[in-house]
Scaffold this motif. Structure first.
Motif, PDB file in Angstrom:
ATOM      1  N   ASN A   4      38.275  38.350  50.689  1.00 43.32           N
ATOM      2  CA  ASN A   4      37.116  38.198  49.847  1.00 43.32           C
ATOM      3  C   ASN A   4      37.076  36.764  49.423  1.00 43.32           C
ATOM      4  OD1 ASN A   4      36.035  37.978  47.070  1.00 43.32           O
ATOM      5  ND2 ASN A   4      35.483  40.044  47.560  1.00 43.32           N
ATOM      6  N   GLU A  93      40.574  38.212  41.714  1.00 40.43           N
ATOM      7  CA  GLU A  93      40.192  39.463  42.342  1.00 40.43           C
ATOM      8  C   GLU A  93      40.017  40.569  41.302  1.00 40.43           C
ATOM      9  OE1 GLU A  93      42.342  41.504  45.888  1.00 40.43           O
ATOM     10  OE2 GLU A  93      41.838  39.408  46.257  1.00 40.43           O
ATOM     11  N   ASN A  97      36.426  42.508  39.536  1.00 47.06           N
ATOM     12  CA  ASN A  97      36.342  43.964  39.451  1.00 47.06           C
ATOM     13  C   ASN A  97      36.187  44.416  38.006  1.00 47.06           C
ATOM     14  OD1 ASN A  97      36.663  44.069  42.175  1.00 47.06           O
ATOM     15  ND2 ASN A  97      38.811  44.665  42.129  1.00 47.06           N
ATOM     16  N   PRO A 100      32.294  43.590  35.244  1.00 48.18           N
ATOM     17  CA  PRO A 100      31.107  44.421  35.003  1.00 48.18           C
ATOM     18  C   PRO A 100      31.399  45.583  34.071  1.00 48.18           C
ATOM     19  CG  PRO A 100      31.399  44.009  37.344  1.00 48.18           C
ATOM     20  CD  PRO A 100      32.644  43.533  36.669  1.00 48.18           C
ATOM     21  N   GLY A 101      32.508  46.261  34.281  1.00 45.55           N
ATOM     22  CA  GLY A 101      32.848  47.407  33.455  1.00 45.55           C
ATOM     23  C   GLY A 101      33.055  47.009  32.012  1.00 45.55           C
ATOM     24  N   ALA A 103      31.893  44.381  30.509  1.00 47.12           N
ATOM     25  CA  ALA A 103      30.638  43.927  29.899  1.00 47.12           C
ATOM     26  C   ALA A 103      29.778  45.120  29.503  1.00 47.12           C
ATOM     27  CB  ALA A 103      29.881  43.019  30.870  1.00 47.12           C
ATOM     28  N   SER A 104      29.703  46.132  30.369  1.00 45.50           N
ATOM     29  CA  SER A 104      28.806  47.241  30.065  1.00 45.50           C
ATOM     30  C   SER A 104      29.375  48.146  28.974  1.00 45.50           C
ATOM     31  CB  SER A 104      28.482  48.034  31.320  1.00 45.50           C
ATOM     32  OG  SER A 104      29.632  48.676  31.785  1.00 45.50           O
ATOM     33  N   THR A 121      24.966  37.976  42.573  1.00 40.12           N
ATOM     34  CA  THR A 121      25.342  39.379  42.428  1.00 40.12           C
ATOM     35  C   THR A 121      25.389  39.771  40.964  1.00 40.12           C
ATOM     36  OG1 THR A 121      26.643  39.180  44.441  1.00 40.12           O
ATOM     37  CG2 THR A 121      27.074  41.092  43.056  1.00 40.12           C
ATOM     38  N   ALA A 124      21.846  39.732  39.420  1.00 40.18           N
ATOM     39  CA  ALA A 124      21.050  40.882  39.847  1.00 40.18           C
ATOM     40  C   ALA A 124      21.525  42.153  39.166  1.00 40.18           C
ATOM     41  CB  ALA A 124      21.135  41.051  41.360  1.00 40.18           C
ATOM     42  N   ARG A 125      22.810  42.217  38.876  1.00 39.38           N
ATOM     43  CA  ARG A 125      23.349  43.419  38.265  1.00 39.38           C
ATOM     44  C   ARG A 125      23.289  43.339  36.736  1.00 39.38           C
ATOM     45  NH1 ARG A 125      28.836  44.522  39.933  1.00 39.38           N
ATOM     46  NH2 ARG A 125      28.365  46.713  39.893  1.00 39.38           N
ATOM     47  N   VAL A 127      24.650  41.345  34.527  1.00 38.88           N
ATOM     48  CA  VAL A 127      25.861  41.094  33.742  1.00 38.88           C
ATOM     49  C   VAL A 127      25.754  39.780  32.974  1.00 38.88           C
ATOM     50  CG1 VAL A 127      28.374  40.821  33.872  1.00 38.88           C
ATOM     51  CG2 VAL A 127      27.222  42.383  35.433  1.00 38.88           C
ATOM     52  N   GLU A 400      30.523  41.160  50.574  1.00 33.90           N
ATOM     53  CA  GLU A 400      31.012  42.006  51.662  1.00 33.90           C
ATOM     54  C   GLU A 400      30.492  41.527  53.010  1.00 33.90           C
ATOM     55  OE1 GLU A 400      28.329  45.363  49.801  1.00 33.90           O
ATOM     56  OE2 GLU A 400      29.081  46.032  51.729  1.00 33.90           O
ATOM     57  N   LYS A 440      19.314  48.215  47.902  1.00 35.83           N
ATOM     58  CA  LYS A 440      19.991  48.387  46.626  1.00 35.83           C
ATOM     59  C   LYS A 440      19.430  47.454  45.556  1.00 35.83           C
ATOM     60  CE  LYS A 440      24.644  48.119  44.796  1.00 35.83           C
ATOM     61  NZ  LYS A 440      26.031  47.848  45.158  1.00 35.83           N
ATOM     62  N   TYR A 441      19.273  46.198  45.915  1.00 35.22           N
ATOM     63  CA  TYR A 441      18.856  45.220  44.906  1.00 35.22           C
ATOM     64  C   TYR A 441      17.367  44.948  44.946  1.00 35.22           C
ATOM     65  CZ  TYR A 441      23.831  44.330  44.457  1.00 35.22           C
ATOM     66  OH  TYR A 441      25.164  44.471  44.257  1.00 35.22           O
TER      67      TYR A 441
ATOM     68  N   GLN B  65      23.081  56.947  44.652  1.00 32.80           N
ATOM     69  CA  GLN B  65      23.410  55.566  44.998  1.00 32.80           C
ATOM     70  C   GLN B  65      23.801  54.928  43.673  1.00 32.80           C
ATOM     71  OE1 GLN B  65      20.669  53.164  47.441  1.00 32.80           O
ATOM     72  NE2 GLN B  65      21.025  51.574  45.916  1.00 32.80           N
ATOM     73  N   ASP B  67      25.562  52.339  41.151  1.00 34.50           N
ATOM     74  CA  ASP B  67      26.149  51.074  40.752  1.00 34.50           C
ATOM     75  C   ASP B  67      25.962  51.052  39.247  1.00 34.50           C
ATOM     76  OD1 ASP B  67      26.573  48.482  39.892  1.00 34.50           O
ATOM     77  OD2 ASP B  67      25.856  47.604  41.759  1.00 34.50           O
ATOM     78  N   PHE B  68      27.057  51.168  38.510  1.00 37.60           N
ATOM     79  CA  PHE B  68      26.882  51.419  37.087  1.00 37.60           C
ATOM     80  C   PHE B  68      26.252  50.261  36.343  1.00 37.60           C
ATOM     81  CE2 PHE B  68      31.062  49.625  37.448  1.00 37.60           C
ATOM     82  CZ  PHE B  68      31.198  48.822  36.342  1.00 37.60           C
ATOM     83  N   GLN B  69      26.105  49.135  37.021  1.00 41.60           N
ATOM     84  CA  GLN B  69      25.455  48.004  36.394  1.00 41.60           C
ATOM     85  C   GLN B  69      23.952  47.990  36.633  1.00 41.60           C
ATOM     86  OE1 GLN B  69      26.228  45.280  34.498  1.00 41.60           O
ATOM     87  NE2 GLN B  69      28.051  46.404  33.983  1.00 41.60           N
ATOM     88  N   LEU B  70      23.515  48.696  37.651  1.00 40.09           N
ATOM     89  CA  LEU B  70      22.084  48.657  37.953  1.00 40.09           C
ATOM     90  C   LEU B  70      21.368  49.735  37.149  1.00 40.09           C
ATOM     91  CD1 LEU B  70      21.978  48.034  41.799  1.00 40.09           C
ATOM     92  CD2 LEU B  70      21.631  46.414  39.956  1.00 40.09           C
ATOM     93  N   LEU B 286      34.899  49.340  44.289  1.00 42.11           N
ATOM     94  CA  LEU B 286      35.131  48.348  43.236  1.00 42.11           C
ATOM     95  C   LEU B 286      34.664  46.955  43.615  1.00 42.11           C
ATOM     96  CD1 LEU B 286      38.618  49.497  41.990  1.00 42.11           C
ATOM     97  CD2 LEU B 286      36.383  49.970  41.011  1.00 42.11           C
ATOM     98  N   ARG B 287      34.783  46.606  44.887  1.00 50.44           N
ATOM     99  CA  ARG B 287      34.382  45.259  45.237  1.00 50.44           C
ATOM    100  C   ARG B 287      32.922  45.217  45.648  1.00 50.44           C
ATOM    101  NH1 ARG B 287      38.380  42.965  47.714  1.00 50.44           N
ATOM    102  NH2 ARG B 287      38.983  42.836  45.560  1.00 50.44           N
ATOM    103  N   ASN B 288      32.511  46.171  46.483  1.00 49.93           N
ATOM    104  CA  ASN B 288      31.135  46.139  46.971  1.00 49.93           C
ATOM    105  C   ASN B 288      30.183  46.939  46.088  1.00 49.93           C
ATOM    106  OD1 ASN B 288      32.341  44.730  49.015  1.00 49.93           O
ATOM    107  ND2 ASN B 288      32.358  46.418  50.453  1.00 49.93           N
TER     108      ASN B 288
END
Lengths: 443, 321
Positions: A4, A93, A97, A100-101, A103-104, A121, A124-125, A127, A400, A440-441, B65, B67-70, B286-288
């Motif tokens: 990654n 790494e 991971n 996000p958790g 922060a939310s 990323t 868009a999510r 954060v 990814e 997705k986004y 689908q 993603d807990f952030q979306l 977790l990563r993607n």
């Protein structure tokens, strides 16, 4: 490692060297301006006059860069009575991971350091917050930075990151080995012809001069650099289709794989082996991150030099990434904390010369052009790369897809597939991943 | 069924003078029924919170689908599952490659991890000077974390700079074996390192089992003129059967869950051929940030393991019959 972009290895290796210089200018310090403190108790980062705030800052500086970072934060805290920044450091790494958790759930940091290619990323999510007002109020503009670094902080034309530094790949050469092969150790090759001619000399002297690692660190990043040198790209302009099986990409990949076939590199080079071999004089040239400078400085027995990557393809290019400051969205929207965060970001950005001593090229032009920065010979030797560095494009979920790119190179470098086949297969998969990301986004 | 109705009817028809006694009896009955649940309560709470709830949540995630952030996490039905089985999805190739890697590793490692520790335990069960020392030595690697053994072996097995190839070269054997980067060497390394690392644990389990076998049985067998092999076959093996079932079941599950070794030693190479299922699930989830898909994978994988474990128990039951 999981291959990654954010591998902790990048930062594990990141410079060592402690030392906050004494000659620090006091800037952006909260003054006694009582009248101007609106509800936000700040003005986008120039100063903060509100009640005392405690700020949490997360980063992934696990190497010696972590020490210099903490020293700078301590200095900031002593200069700002009403802002107290506390630092938490994780492996990159884990960091990406966890963030996000955290922060939310409301346990995240206020300020987060993030690589440029992660900004899209995380933006868009949802954060991280927009920082356009910070840039505006600090009167920061493209002119203050290398354009490419500055633009990298944008996603959907909005600013999410204030660049702190950039870290490119550099060309390390082992002077002792060059001397042994009868080459001038102070004249590292700069062109393809000189480079390959030198390799022939090394071969005569019994040295495999240029080891090709199949891993992202650092063979994949070398391929990424050369692909750009040949004029190729990873994706098309809209990041809708993967293009790393184009003719230039296949040529660049073939050139690297041929290093193995021609005996300039052993086959099956392991993780880090190319760097360990360089340090022990088993090879002569290696393309590795700027973060290795401080590691090499710790080994006085190694005679080495560092220069911008030679131009092997049709133009100059090098892999690079950049650390950016971001402000994390909070569930409890505390305007004071946001204002304090902006002051911190501004202050550290202005102290990026001290950060440079940790082994990074500062993002700020004025600092790069200063005499103090030029006095750091190895690091400033790589500063010209700022002009043509190839940063990863900004699109959410690209991590990814870039991993797929690195895995394709891995298969080619290990001889599992021909370059063409490996890259074709990689592109087929990458296109499916890009399509998934679009769904997705919604971008 | 009839019994229950009769009991109920009898209670209902109970004459008033007996009512108090009946109630007391019923109350005692309720207490008696509640007691086991009270004892179970601490575990049930833990199981509910950390076992059952995640399973239900996992099933829920797997049809979204997620993603807990979306902000929107659309319901996608069985899409996540379908993607695992339809060859034109982005995840299909990686998923089955990781299943293949996991199967290869499990098939190669389990027999060794069952047999080698048994031999070790048999040896360490004999009495000889320094026995405790050797028991400690063989168990020692297990104490190390996977990060330690992973990094250690990655350097030892490095094709060009590693000690292993240098030693092989010194005795005239090929010194350029790509232990961690190419096939079939990568699997040989991963299995070898795992056997070295975890044999001690199974050996200790076997040792405990061996010491539970009554010495009289051996004595009786010896008197009947049984030789060493016959004693092993007819006394040791039957005595070890429950232990063996335990060892095989846990080893199959442990091997199927392998992640750290290939993550650190081969880093998935060549390409992603040594990337295991658990690693891929972690990467997806977790990563993607494809938690829905990762949940679907986990459930499919759990079902696969359940089938294997049931088969395992069956085989052993037939043996007992």
């Amino acid at each position: 490692m999981i291959q990654n972009d954010m591998s902790r290895r990048r930062l594990l290796g990141l410079g060592l060297g402690i030392g906050a210089a004494a000659s620090l200018t006091l800037a952006g310090c909260g003054g006694g301006d009582d009248s101007a403190s609106g509800p936000a108790a700040g003005n986008g980062g120039k100063e903060y006059t509100g009640p005392k705030v405690d700020l949490k800052l997360w980063n992934g500086f696990t190497g010696g860069d972590g020490d210099i970072f903490k020293t700078l934060v301590t200095q900031f805290n002593t200069e700002h009575q009403n802002i107290a920044v506390s630092v938490a450091t994780y492996q990159w790494e884990d960091y990406y991971n966890k963030l996000p958790g955290a922060a939310s759930s409301g346990n995240g940091p206020d300020i987060a350091v993030m690589h440029m290619d992660q900004l899209a990323t995380f933006a868009a999510r949802g954060v991280i917050s927009e920082l356009d007002d910070v840039a505006k109020n600090l009167e920061l503009s493209e002119a203050d930075f290398a354009p490419i670094v500055w633009k990298g902080g944008l996603y959907n034309n909005k600013r999410y990151g204030i660049p702190l530094d950039m870290h490119p790949l550099g060309f390390y050469y082992n002077k002792a080995v060059m001397q042994r092969a009868g080459l001038d150790p102070n004249k590292p090759p700069t062109t393809k012809d000189d480079f390959t001619a030198a390799l022939v000399e090394f071969k005569k002297a019994g040295v495999q001069g240029f080891w090709i690692s199949p891993f992202q660190f650092t063979g994949g990043m070398t391929f990424y650099s050369l692909l750009n040198q040949w004029g190729g790209t990873l994706f098309d302009a809209d990041v809708a289709k993967a293009t790393f099986n184009s003719d230039p990409a296949v040529e660049a990949c073939t050139w690297l794989v041929d290093m193995i076939k021609q005996g300039h590199s052993p086959a099956n080079v392991g993780q880090d082996a190319e760097y360990l071999a360089f340090k022990s004089g088993k090879n002569a040239f290696t393309f590795n991150g700027i973060w290795q400078i401080n590691d090499l400085k710790k080994s006085p027995e190694v005679q080495w030099g560092v220069a911008p990557l030679p131009q092997i393809g049709s133009k100059k290019a090098t892999w690079a990434n950049s650390h950016n400051f971001t402000i994390v969205k909070q569930r409890a929207n505390d305007a004071n904390k946001v204002a304090g965060s902006k002051v911190f970001i501004n202050w550290l950005s202005q102290h990026s010369l001290d950060w440079a001593k940790g082994g990074q090229i500062p993002a700020r032009k004025a600092v790069v052009e200063s005499a103090e920065f030029k006095a750091l010979p190895e690091i400033s030797a790589l500063a010209p790369e700022l002009e043509y560095a190839a940063f990863p494009p900004a699109a959410p979920g690209l991590g990814e897809v870039i991993t797929t790119f690195y895995n394709s190179f891995n298969e080619a470098a290990l001889g599992k597939k021909t370059p063409k086949q490996a890259l074709d297969d990689g592109v087929a998969k990458a296109n499916k991943q890009l399509e998934d990301n679009r769904k997705k986004y919604g971008s | 069924m009839a019994d229950v109705i009769e009991v109920g009817a009898a209670r209902g028809d109970a004459p008033p003078p007996a009512a108090n006694a009946a109630r007391r009896a019923a109350s005692a009955g309720r207490t008696r029924r509640a007691t086991p649940y009270l004892f179970l309560a601490p575990y049930l709470v833990l199981f509910g919170v950390f076992g059952l709830l995640p399973i239900i949540l996992g099933l829920w995630l797997s049809v979204h689908q997620w993603d807990f952030q979306l902000p929107n996490r659309p319901f996608v039905g069985l899409d996540n599952y379908k993607q695992l089985f339809s060859s034109d999805s982005a995840v299909y190739g990686d998923w089955w490659e990781s299943v293949r890697a996991t199967v290869i590793f499990t098939v190669l490692s389990v027999p060794l991890l069952v047999v080698v520790p048994l031999g070790l335990a048999l040896l360490l069960n004999r009495s000889f000077p320094g026995r405790t020392f050797f028991r400690a030595i063989y168990f020692a690697p297990y104490v190390l974390g996977v990060a330690v053994i992973g990094l250690l072996w990655r350097f030892l097995l490095d094709a060009n700079l590693g000690l292993v190839n240098r030693l092989l070269g010194a005795v005239g054997l090929p010194s350029d074996t790509p232990w961690v980067t190419n096939m079939p060497w990568a699997w040989i390394s991963l299995v070898g390192v795992t056997v070295w690392w975890t044999s001690g644990f199974n050996a200790v389990i076997y040792l405990a089992g061996l010491q539970d076998i009554s010495p009289e049985l051996y004595e009786a067998a010896r008197m009947d003129g049984a030789n060493a092999w016959q004693r092993f076959r007819n006394v040791t093996m039957p005595g070890l059967r429950p232990v063996l079932l335990f060892v095989i079941t846990t080893t199959v599950l442990a091997s199927a869950n392998m992640f750290g070794q290939s993550f650190l030693i081969t880093q998935g190479t060549p390409g992603t051929e040594t990337r295991t299922v658990v690693w891929f699930i972690v990467e997806e989830g977790l990563r993607n940030n494809n938690a829905g898909r990762a949940a679907a994978m986990s459930i499919v994988f759990a079902l696969m393991l359940a089938v294997v474990s049931i088969a395992n128990f069956r085989i052993f039951r037939y043996k007992e019959d």
